[in-house]
Design an enzyme around this catalytic site. Structure first.
Site, PDB file in Angstrom:
ATOM      1  N   ASN A 162     -27.678 -16.022  26.712  1.00  0.00           N
ATOM      2  CA  ASN A 162     -26.582 -14.859  26.177  1.00  0.00           C
ATOM      3  C   ASN A 162     -27.274 -14.501  24.751  1.00  0.00           C
ATOM      4  O   ASN A 162     -28.208 -14.978  24.175  1.00  0.00           O
ATOM      5  CB  ASN A 162     -25.058 -15.215  25.929  1.00  0.00           C
ATOM      6  CG  ASN A 162     -24.521 -13.909  26.586  1.00  0.00           C
ATOM      7  OD1 ASN A 162     -24.562 -12.850  25.952  1.00  0.00           O
ATOM      8  ND2 ASN A 162     -23.794 -13.830  27.644  1.00  0.00           N
TER       9      ASN A 162
ATOM     10  N   HIS B 223     -26.988 -15.651  21.631  1.00  0.00           N
ATOM     11  CA  HIS B 223     -27.491 -16.521  20.620  1.00  0.00           C
ATOM     12  C   HIS B 223     -28.871 -16.905  21.127  1.00  0.00           C
ATOM     13  O   HIS B 223     -29.848 -17.177  20.201  1.00  0.00           O
ATOM     14  CB  HIS B 223     -26.427 -17.707  20.437  1.00  0.00           C
ATOM     15  CG  HIS B 223     -26.979 -18.678  19.437  1.00  0.00           C
ATOM     16  ND1 HIS B 223     -27.648 -19.906  19.698  1.00  0.00           N
ATOM     17  CD2 HIS B 223     -26.817 -18.715  18.057  1.00  0.00           C
ATOM     18  CE1 HIS B 223     -27.828 -20.475  18.694  1.00  0.00           C
ATOM     19  NE2 HIS B 223     -27.443 -19.657  17.391  1.00  0.00           N
ATOM     20  N   CYS B 224     -29.081 -17.045  22.602  1.00  0.00           N
ATOM     21  CA  CYS B 224     -30.143 -17.472  22.999  1.00  0.00           C
ATOM     22  C   CYS B 224     -31.581 -16.400  22.603  1.00  0.00           C
ATOM     23  O   CYS B 224     -32.615 -16.897  22.725  1.00  0.00           O
ATOM     24  CB  CYS B 224     -30.015 -17.617  24.691  1.00  0.00           C
ATOM     25  SG  CYS B 224     -28.771 -18.967  25.038  1.00  0.00           S
ATOM     26  N   ILE B 225     -31.203 -15.161  22.680  1.00  0.00           N
ATOM     27  CA  ILE B 225     -32.072 -14.229  22.582  1.00  0.00           C
ATOM     28  C   ILE B 225     -32.396 -13.881  21.266  1.00  0.00           C
ATOM     29  O   ILE B 225     -33.169 -12.913  21.078  1.00  0.00           O
ATOM     30  CB  ILE B 225     -31.963 -12.984  23.460  1.00  0.00           C
ATOM     31  CG1 ILE B 225     -30.705 -12.153  22.649  1.00  0.00           C
ATOM     32  CG2 ILE B 225     -31.462 -13.431  24.789  1.00  0.00           C
ATOM     33  CD1 ILE B 225     -30.479 -10.923  23.540  1.00  0.00           C
TER      34      ILE B 225
END
EC number: 3.5.3.12
Length: 369
Positions: free
Chosen positions: A353, A355-357
């Site tokens: 999501n 934060h990951c990208i």
């Protein structure tokens, strides 16, 4: 500008908390058809919305493959810098550099090893060599010296720091057999302390239920401020997530941070289980060597997977009644930041999501008081 000898802890460099000032944010444009449905087109729109939202608060750079450069440049506004950079997928938090600062206003990077969340044992795709070069390329782009730790597998989503000596991670991820099987827990902790310049590592047992990255901490936990944290939560005792969240809560409630503070723990309730539809599953190309997602599979939907920008929180929406509850809690936790929700189902379908990208570039003038 180049590879450094020595250790960050010896050189006086630390990893700041994400809530400290930034000078920018990096992202990677999604495209691989075996992970993103319909050739990545729906996901590209979600990424665009996230990038535009963040760009209202800090500069955004989007890295994009040669095949997608023209498309990304056309889709994104001129306020977003678009740079061609080869990649295997679009999760820069995991394989971008860890950025460190010191009290002299200097910045350095750390280039960790990356093996697609488990290598040939239980990794999610192969090959991953382009992703494994991105940290060094970003350091070169920003004219930063960097420490190289290529023999140590670590993803950025697997750790959170408070900038004041405390790091939180999960045993499920960092002790997984596909990461650093020849190292003990103590040896892994020593590496974290040396390279992030922290004095205390807190180990949660598990990450979010069915998180395919072996339980990244950023999907279940985040620092709001030193001594104050947010934890993904459910009151549904029949949901496997309940026991995971309860266990995390108990660990945190019985720990102190590196400064000796007890944690103020806020429960951020996750949405009802989010499942992949038949149409969504059929839109992803089946290719050998990648991790398939089937209709009915549960996705690791968590509001905790948000981005802390300068003056804002960019958090995921799931078309769930709890979207509103999440917004209200985040407004209470961050009264000085604007809370911006972005529909993020297409990012979630890819395995992560917001934060990951994203990967924030700290303000190198950040000075510890």
């Amino acid at each position: 500008m180049g590879q450094l000898k020595g250790l960050p802890v010896e050189d006086g460099f630390r990893m700041p908390g994400e809530y400290e000032p930034h000078i920018g944010c990096f992202m990677i444009w999604p495209e691989r058809p075996d992970n993103w449905r319909l050739g990545g087109k729906p996901a590209q729109q979600n990424y665009k919305e996230v990038a535009v939202a963040i760009s209202n608060f800090e500069p955004v750079t989007m890295f994009v493959s040669p095949n997608q450069y023209k498309n990304a440049r056309k889709e994104l506004p001129d306020t977003i810098r678009v740079i061609e950079m080869s990649n295997d997928d679009a999760w820069i938090r995991d394989y971008g550099p860890s950025f460190l600062v010191n009290d002299k206003g200097e910045m350095r990077g750390v280039d960790w090893g990356f093996n697609a969340w488990g290598g040939l044992l239980d990794g999610l795709y192969f090959p991953w060599d382009k992703d494994n070069q991105i940290a060094k390329k970003v350091c070169d782009l920003e004219r930063l010296d960097y420490y190289s730790q290529k023999d140590f597998i670590l993803e950025g989503c697997s750790i959170h720091v408070d900038g004041e000596g405390t790091l939180v991670t999960t045993e499920e991820c960092l002790l997984s057999e596909g990461r650093n099987p020849n190292l003990t827990k103590i040896e892994i902790e020593q590496t974290l302390k040396k390279y992030f310049h922290v004095q205390k590592v807190i180990w949660l047992k598990h990450g979010f239920y069915l998180d395919e990255t072996n339980g990244h901490v950023d999907n279940i936990f985040n620092f709001v401020a030193p001594g104050e944290v947010v934890l993904s939560w459910t009151d549904n005792k029949s949901d496997p997530q309940y026991e995971i969240s309860r266990e995390c809560y108990d660990i945190l409630a019985n720990q102190t941070d590196a400064k000796g503070r007890t944690f103020m723990i806020h429960k951020l309730h996750c949405p009802d289980p989010v499942l992949i539809t038949q149409t969504e599953s059929e839109g992803v190309e089946a290719i050998n060597g990648t991790f398939p997602r089937q209709a009915g599979d549960r996705l690791a939907a968590s509001y905790v997977n948000y981005y802390t920008a300068n003056g804002a929180i960019i958090f995921p929406l799931f078309d769930d009644p709890k979207d509103k509850d999440a917004q209200e809690l985040l407004e209470q936790l961050y009264p000085d930041r604007k809370i911006v929700g972005i529909k993020a189902r297409e990012i979630l379908l890819g395995g992560g999501n917001i934060h990951c990208i994203t990967q924030h570039l700290p303000d190198k003038s950040t000075i510890r008081e």
